[in-house]
Design a protein around this motif. Sequence first.
Motif, PDB file in Angstrom:
ATOM      1  N   LYS A   1       1.788  20.099  -6.207  1.00  0.00           N
ATOM      2  CA  LYS A   1       0.442  19.757  -6.655  1.00  0.00           C
ATOM      3  C   LYS A   1       0.433  19.006  -7.983  1.00  0.00           C
ATOM      4  N   GLN A   2       1.458  19.169  -8.815  1.00  0.00           N
ATOM      5  CA  GLN A   2       1.450  18.539 -10.132  1.00  0.00           C
ATOM      6  C   GLN A   2       2.590  17.549 -10.346  1.00  0.00           C
ATOM      7  N   GLY A   3       3.804  17.860  -9.864  1.00  0.00           N
ATOM      8  CA  GLY A   3       4.977  17.076 -10.230  1.00  0.00           C
ATOM      9  C   GLY A   3       5.199  15.849  -9.371  1.00  0.00           C
ATOM     10  N   LEU A   4       5.537  14.740 -10.036  1.00  0.00           N
ATOM     11  CA  LEU A   4       5.844  13.502  -9.317  1.00  0.00           C
ATOM     12  C   LEU A   4       7.174  13.624  -8.592  1.00  0.00           C
ATOM     13  N   ASN A   5       7.272  12.970  -7.469  1.00  0.00           N
ATOM     14  CA  ASN A   5       8.539  12.841  -6.765  1.00  0.00           C
ATOM     15  C   ASN A   5       9.266  11.647  -7.400  1.00  0.00           C
ATOM     16  N   LYS A   6      10.063  11.928  -8.419  1.00  0.00           N
ATOM     17  CA  LYS A   6      10.677  10.877  -9.228  1.00  0.00           C
ATOM     18  C   LYS A   6      11.601   9.968  -8.402  1.00  0.00           C
ATOM     19  N   LYS A   7      12.295  10.571  -7.441  1.00  0.00           N
ATOM     20  CA  LYS A   7      13.190   9.774  -6.601  1.00  0.00           C
ATOM     21  C   LYS A   7      12.388   8.755  -5.794  1.00  0.00           C
ATOM     22  N   ARG A   8      11.259   9.191  -5.249  1.00  0.00           N
ATOM     23  CA  ARG A   8      10.418   8.302  -4.446  1.00  0.00           C
ATOM     24  C   ARG A   8       9.790   7.204  -5.298  1.00  0.00           C
TER      25      ARG A   8
ATOM     26  N   LEU B   1       0.840  -1.191   0.000  1.00  0.00           N
ATOM     27  CA  LEU B   1       0.000   0.000   0.000  1.00  0.00           C
ATOM     28  C   LEU B   1       0.879   1.248   0.000  1.00  0.00           C
ATOM     29  N   LEU B   2       0.530   2.189  -0.875  1.00  0.00           N
ATOM     30  CA  LEU B   2       1.254   3.461  -0.976  1.00  0.00           C
ATOM     31  C   LEU B   2       0.316   4.602  -0.581  1.00  0.00           C
ATOM     32  N   ASN B   3       0.900   5.660  -0.040  1.00  0.00           N
ATOM     33  CA  ASN B   3       0.142   6.874   0.234  1.00  0.00           C
ATOM     34  C   ASN B   3       0.307   7.783  -0.977  1.00  0.00           C
ATOM     35  N   SER B   4      -0.683   7.809  -1.854  1.00  0.00           N
ATOM     36  CA  SER B   4      -0.526   8.461  -3.152  1.00  0.00           C
ATOM     37  C   SER B   4      -0.154   9.944  -3.067  1.00  0.00           C
ATOM     38  N   PRO B   5      -0.702  10.749  -2.130  1.00  0.00           N
ATOM     39  CA  PRO B   5      -0.284  12.166  -2.093  1.00  0.00           C
ATOM     40  C   PRO B   5       1.210  12.337  -1.808  1.00  0.00           C
ATOM     41  N   ASP B   6       1.816  11.389  -1.081  1.00  0.00           N
ATOM     42  CA  ASP B   6       3.248  11.498  -0.767  1.00  0.00           C
ATOM     43  C   ASP B   6       4.135  11.277  -1.986  1.00  0.00           C
ATOM     44  N   LEU B   7       3.556  10.801  -3.091  1.00  0.00           N
ATOM     45  CA  LEU B   7       4.340  10.526  -4.298  1.00  0.00           C
ATOM     46  C   LEU B   7       4.517  11.766  -5.167  1.00  0.00           C
ATOM     47  N   PHE B   8       4.009  12.903  -4.692  1.00  0.00           N
ATOM     48  CA  PHE B   8       4.117  14.151  -5.442  1.00  0.00           C
ATOM     49  C   PHE B   8       4.891  15.186  -4.633  1.00  0.00           C
ATOM     50  N   GLU B   9       5.809  15.907  -5.342  1.00  0.00           N
ATOM     51  CA  GLU B   9       6.595  16.953  -4.688  1.00  0.00           C
ATOM     52  C   GLU B   9       5.761  18.207  -4.484  1.00  0.00           C
TER      53      GLU B   9
ATOM     54  N   GLU C   1      -3.153   9.896 -13.737  1.00  0.00           N
ATOM     55  CA  GLU C   1      -2.565   9.496 -15.023  1.00  0.00           C
ATOM     56  C   GLU C   1      -1.041   9.453 -14.929  1.00  0.00           C
ATOM     57  N   GLN C   2      -0.448  10.400 -14.214  1.00  0.00           N
ATOM     58  CA  GLN C   2       1.012  10.410 -14.054  1.00  0.00           C
ATOM     59  C   GLN C   2       1.488   9.159 -13.306  1.00  0.00           C
ATOM     60  N   LEU C   3       0.769   8.815 -12.261  1.00  0.00           N
ATOM     61  CA  LEU C   3       1.143   7.631 -11.491  1.00  0.00           C
ATOM     62  C   LEU C   3       0.986   6.352 -12.307  1.00  0.00           C
ATOM     63  N   LYS C   4      -0.054   6.250 -13.102  1.00  0.00           N
ATOM     64  CA  LYS C   4      -0.286   5.050 -13.925  1.00  0.00           C
ATOM     65  C   LYS C   4       0.822   4.887 -14.962  1.00  0.00           C
ATOM     66  N   ARG C   5       1.314   6.012 -15.486  1.00  0.00           N
ATOM     67  CA  ARG C   5       2.410   5.922 -16.461  1.00  0.00           C
ATOM     68  C   ARG C   5       3.698   5.464 -15.779  1.00  0.00           C
ATOM     69  N   ALA C   6       3.919   5.944 -14.559  1.00  0.00           N
ATOM     70  CA  ALA C   6       5.150   5.585 -13.838  1.00  0.00           C
ATOM     71  C   ALA C   6       5.083   4.174 -13.265  1.00  0.00           C
ATOM     72  N   LEU C   7       3.885   3.776 -12.799  1.00  0.00           N
ATOM     73  CA  LEU C   7       3.694   2.451 -12.199  1.00  0.00           C
ATOM     74  C   LEU C   7       2.489   1.800 -12.873  1.00  0.00           C
ATOM     75  N   PRO C   8       2.707   1.122 -14.025  1.00  0.00           N
ATOM     76  CA  PRO C   8       1.601   0.619 -14.854  1.00  0.00           C
ATOM     77  C   PRO C   8       0.636  -0.325 -14.125  1.00  0.00           C
ATOM     78  N   HIS C   9       1.128  -1.087 -13.145  1.00  0.00           N
ATOM     79  CA  HIS C   9       0.278  -2.068 -12.466  1.00  0.00           C
ATOM     80  C   HIS C   9      -0.412  -1.490 -11.223  1.00  0.00           C
ATOM     81  N   LEU C  10      -0.259  -0.203 -11.030  1.00  0.00           N
ATOM     82  CA  LEU C  10      -0.825   0.436  -9.849  1.00  0.00           C
ATOM     83  C   LEU C  10      -2.356   0.485  -9.909  1.00  0.00           C
ATOM     84  N   GLN C  11      -2.977   0.236  -8.768  1.00  0.00           N
ATOM     85  CA  GLN C  11      -4.431   0.369  -8.640  1.00  0.00           C
ATOM     86  C   GLN C  11      -4.735   1.421  -7.590  1.00  0.00           C
ATOM     87  N   PHE C  12      -5.869   2.097  -7.766  1.00  0.00           N
ATOM     88  CA  PHE C  12      -6.223   3.175  -6.857  1.00  0.00           C
ATOM     89  C   PHE C  12      -7.372   2.765  -5.952  1.00  0.00           C
TER      90      PHE C  12
END
Length: 470
Positions: free
Chosen positions: A317-324, A307-315, A360-371
Motif C-alpha cells: 500500500k505504501q512502498g514503491l516497487n523499485k525494481k519495476r 501508459l503505466l498501470n500505477s497500482p502495479d508500481l507499488f509492492e 508524490e512517490q511516483l513523481k519523485r521517481a519519474l519526474p515527467h510522469l502525468q496522472f
Amino acid sequence: MLNQDTIVALATPSGSGAIGIIRVSGKDAIEICAPLFQSKKGLSLLQQKSHTLQLGNMVDENRILDEVLVSVFRGSKSYTGEPTVEISCHGSSFIQKEIIQLLMNKGCRAANAGEFTLRAFLNGKMDLSQAEAVADLIASDNAASHQLAMQQMRGGFTNELMALRKELLDFASLIELELDFAEEDVEFANKDEFQRLITKIQKVLSRLIDSFAVGNVLKNGIPVAIIGEPNVGKSTLLNALLNEDRAIVSDIAGTTRDTIEDEISIGGIGFRFIDTAGIRETTDQIEGLGIKKTFEKIEQAQVVIQLLNSPDLFENKQGLNKKRVLLIQEEVQKLQEKFPERPFILLANKVDQLTENQQEQLKRALPHLQFISAKDKTGIEALQNQLLEFVDTGALRNNDSIVTNSRHYSALLLALEEINKVQDGLNMGLSSDLLAIDIRQALYHFGEITGQVTNDELLGNIFANFCIGK
C-alpha cells in the motif's frame, strides 16, 4: 485534350435526402436542358440570363419527373469555364436517375471522376495545384486540413512560384539570346541580378520543402501511438479520447492483438490515435504478430504515449516497487535515445486508485510522469492540451504557405536540385549554354506543379482520385 462532349453527373452524395443537384456542363448544356424544362413563368432556359434561377418542372415528353430549381451559367462564367446548368431536384434516388438518364438520352455523356474540375483546369479557371486542392477540401475533416486546402485553392505557394518562374524565364531568354551572339561576346543577362534571383529561389524552395513535414501531418492527421504492457488501460484511454467505445476493453491480458486506429479533431487539428497490442513476452503466435506491429507503429508515430498501470508500481500500500520503476526508467531512456526528436508522454493510469502520498512517490521517481484515470476521464483534457503544444501551428496561424501534396514536394526537390546546379555553374564560371540546360530543367519542374507542364497520364492519375460530379 479538351473534350467537347456535354457531360452530366450527380454533384451531391448518392442516396435519399432533401435535395440532389445534377450538374450538366459543355457547349450544348443549355440547349440540351432547355426542351426538358418547363418554367413556371413560361420562360425558356435559352432566354435565361447567366447566374439566375428558375422554378419549373423537368419533363419527359408529357410526363413530369419532378419540380426543380434550375441554375444557368453562361459562357466562361461557370466553375468549369463552359456553359453549365445545375438542376436541384428532390433527393429521391429514383428521381435523380430518371433525370440523368433523360439527359443522357438527349445527348449528354456520363462524367468521369473529376471531369468537371479537369475542365476547369483545362479552361484556365484554376491551375493544377488549385485543382488538386479541390479534392483536399472535399476530404478535409478538421479545421487545419480545411485551412490548408483553402490556402491552396486561393493560390497558396503557386502564386509565389509562378512569379519566380517568370523571373527565371526572363533570365533564361536573355541567356538563350547570348548564345545567338556568341561570336560577338555580347552579355545580355546581368550576372549579379541573376545571382540574387538564384539565391531568392533557393530560399523559397527550401522553405517550402521544409514545410512539407508539418503540412503532411496536418493534412493526414498526426499519428500518436499508445504503448504499454498488456491490461494497463490503453484501449480505455483510446475510448476516452474518442469519447466512444471504439476498442475492446477487458481484464484479460492480450485482448488487443492488432493495432486499432481512429482519428479525432483536437483544437482543429487531426490526431490519429493508434491503440497497440501490449508489449510482453508471449508464446501466442497471433499476439506476437500484434506486438511486432506495435514496434512498427512506434516507428511511424509522431508522438508516443507510454501508459503505466500505477497500482502495479507499488509492492504494497505504501512502498514503491523499485525494481519495476527502474525498468521503466531504463525503457523510457532507451526510447528517448532512439527517437530523440519525437515527443514522448509518460502517463500513469488509474490515479483514482492512488493516495496523495503514492502520487508524490511516483513523481519523485519519474519526474515527467502525468496522472490520468482513463475510466473516469480525469486528466484527459490536460493530455489533449499537451498534444496540441507538440504541433507546430505557427505557419498555419500566420497563413504561411505550407506544402501538403507529395507530388508538389517531389517537384520542389527536383527544382531545387537544378537551381543548385545553376548556382554551382555560376560559382565555376560555366558558359551560358551549360547554365541554360539546368535552367530549362528547373523551369520544367516549376511548371509541373502549376500545370504549365503536364501530360495525359499525370492528369489521369490526379483526377482519378476525385469523386464523380466534381
